[in-house]
Design an enzyme around this catalytic site. Structure first.
Site, short mmCIF file in Angstrom:
data_model
loop_
_atom_site.label_atom_id
_atom_site.label_comp_id
_atom_site.label_asym_id
_atom_site.label_seq_id
_atom_site.Cartn_x
_atom_site.Cartn_y
_atom_site.Cartn_z
N TYR A 101 0.91 -1.23 -0.10
CA TYR A 101 0.07 0.03 -0.09
C TYR A 101 0.84 1.31 -0.08
CZ TYR A 101 -3.09 3.68 1.46
OH TYR A 101 -3.84 4.78 1.49
N GLU A 189 -3.36 7.59 -4.32
CA GLU A 189 -3.50 6.30 -3.43
C GLU A 189 -3.18 5.18 -4.41
OE1 GLU A 189 -5.92 5.12 0.15
OE2 GLU A 189 -6.61 3.89 -1.44
#
Ligand code: GDP
Ligand code: MN
Length: 385
Positions: A101, A189
């Site tokens: 992530y 993101e």
């Protein structure tokens, strides 16, 4: 504005963040074309603005042309958490070895961009924060002093990556930071940031949200279009009327201000006197009779509004024109909410005369506080508190 995955990836590509080869389709004909050109296996990804598509069945794989046809048929038109799928992104299927992530988002508490990386990718970052808090690595970013490459590498080292993967990840991290600032993003993101079996690092997903006022900057990259239905209906009405309106959820007082600074001061005063602002509307310059009327109609339509404060200033704007706009709404809509106007400046006498002829509660020389107190009293009279 939130961007679709394929739109976010267009920006990533522009910023030299590696993304899979792919094609967006919006019809079966386009799917056939894409199917003929595709290198199998492929992944077919529903383009909706909400996340969690994997879990909701919005991501499927196909090994050949037949399967691709079937999957496209299945997904097209399907509804995922209220959003109809109208576009699909067909990409080469990655041979995933690990999912990371990497994300930057504006942290409201510190008012700073917060960079988070984790070796626990692919799942909801909120879930990771709850289950594996020690595996989240964070760094606040100073918009005036971007992080140095060694600081980013230090952070990445905490996830345990090294060698060729570390080099690629630090490049992605650098570019993602550049991307965040260049496009005035609220969020950039990558989840998952994938390490493939051959150790190449690639962004398998994108979640990008851009500050609406900075959208013109990405028009150069692509002309992102949105259906009006995705916007708050009152916000899109305001857009057409040329005023900036922000709905704020539950509140009992609607506000129209002449300038954003006056608007913020008015909201403070509303709060001091126990009211809750339902919206923020800045009339801006060039407030014609029509524009003022449209603004008032929009605010009166805001759910929960029991009273409206118009805190106006005739600088560039003309008080007589604004007053005419207000009275025209009274004639047309006949609102039952309390309305109080504080207005002065250019052509104030003419404006005041119009409002007084209609018995609209008016503050001429007094303060914003007096106007708020008067509105509260008017609302009590109307039984609206
Ligand atoms: P989201 O569920 O909306 O966040 O959609 P993602 O694009 O993040 O995909 C969800 C999951 O599907 C990923 O975490 C991967 O595990 C899987 N996935 C997505 N793309 C690929 C791919 O190209 N190859 C493989 N093997 N898995 C993929
Ligand atoms: Mn994802």
């Amino acid at each position: 504005m939130k961007l679709y995955e394929f739109e976010g990836k267009t920006i990533f590509r522009e910023m030299n963040i590696p993304v899979p080869k792919g094609k967006v389709i919006s019809s079966l004909d386009e799917a056939k074309e894409a199917a003929a050109e595709a290198v199998y296996p492929v992944v077919v990804k529903s383009q909706v603005l909400r996340g969690g598509r994997g879990k909701a069945g919005g991501i499927k794989f196909a090994e050949n042309e037949d399967e691709l046809g079937r999957v496209v048929n299945e997904l097209m038109g399907m509804v995922i958490s209220g959003e109809k799928i109208e576009k699909l992104l067909i990409e080469e299927k990655l041979k995933i070895s690990r999912e990371f992530y990497m994300g930057i988002t504006l942290d409201p508490k510190s008012s700073l961009p917060l960079l988070i990386i984790s070796a626990q990718g692919g799942m909801d970052i909120e879930h990771v924060a709850k289950e594996y808090p020690h595996q989240l690595f964070k760094m606040y970013l100073d918009p005036l002093k971007k992080p140095r490459q060694y600081e980013m590498i230090d952070l990445l080292l905490k996830t345990g990556v090294k060698g060729k993967v570390l080099v690629q990840m630090s490049r992605v991290l650098h570019n993602l930071t550049e991307c965040y600032f260049k496009f005035n993003a609220m969020t950039t993101e990558i989840n998952p940031l994938v390490i493939c079996e051959d150790d190449t690092v690639i962004a398998a997903d994108s979640k990008v949200e851009i500050d609406d006022l900075a959208l013109f900057r990405i028009k150069a990259v692509s002309n992102f279009e949105r259906k009006e239905e995705l916007l708050d209906p009152l916000e899109s009405e305001a857009k057409v009327a040329g005023v900036s309106y922000v709905g704020m959820g539950k509140g009992n007082i609607g506000l129209i201000s002449g300038g954003a600074g006056l608007g913020m001061a008015s909201m403070d005063m509303i709060s001091v006197h126990g009211g809750v602002s339902a919206n923020f509307l800045d009339l801006g310059g060039g407030a014609t009779t029509e524009k003022t009327a449209q603004a008032l109609k929009i605010v009166l339509k805001t759910p929960g509004v029991k009273g409206v404060l118009l805190n106006l200033f005739g600088g560039i704007n003309n008080c007589e024109h604004m007053a005419k706009g207000i009275t025209s709404v009274l004639d047309e809509v006949k609102p039952n909410q309390a309305i109080v106007v504080k207005m002065r400046g250019h052509s104030q006498d003419e404006g005041w005369a119009i409002l007084e002829s209609r018995n609209i509660p008016l503050i001429k020389h007094g303060t914003t506080e007096e106007a708020v107190v008067l509105l509260m009293r008017e609302m009590e009279k109307e039984g609206g508190m």
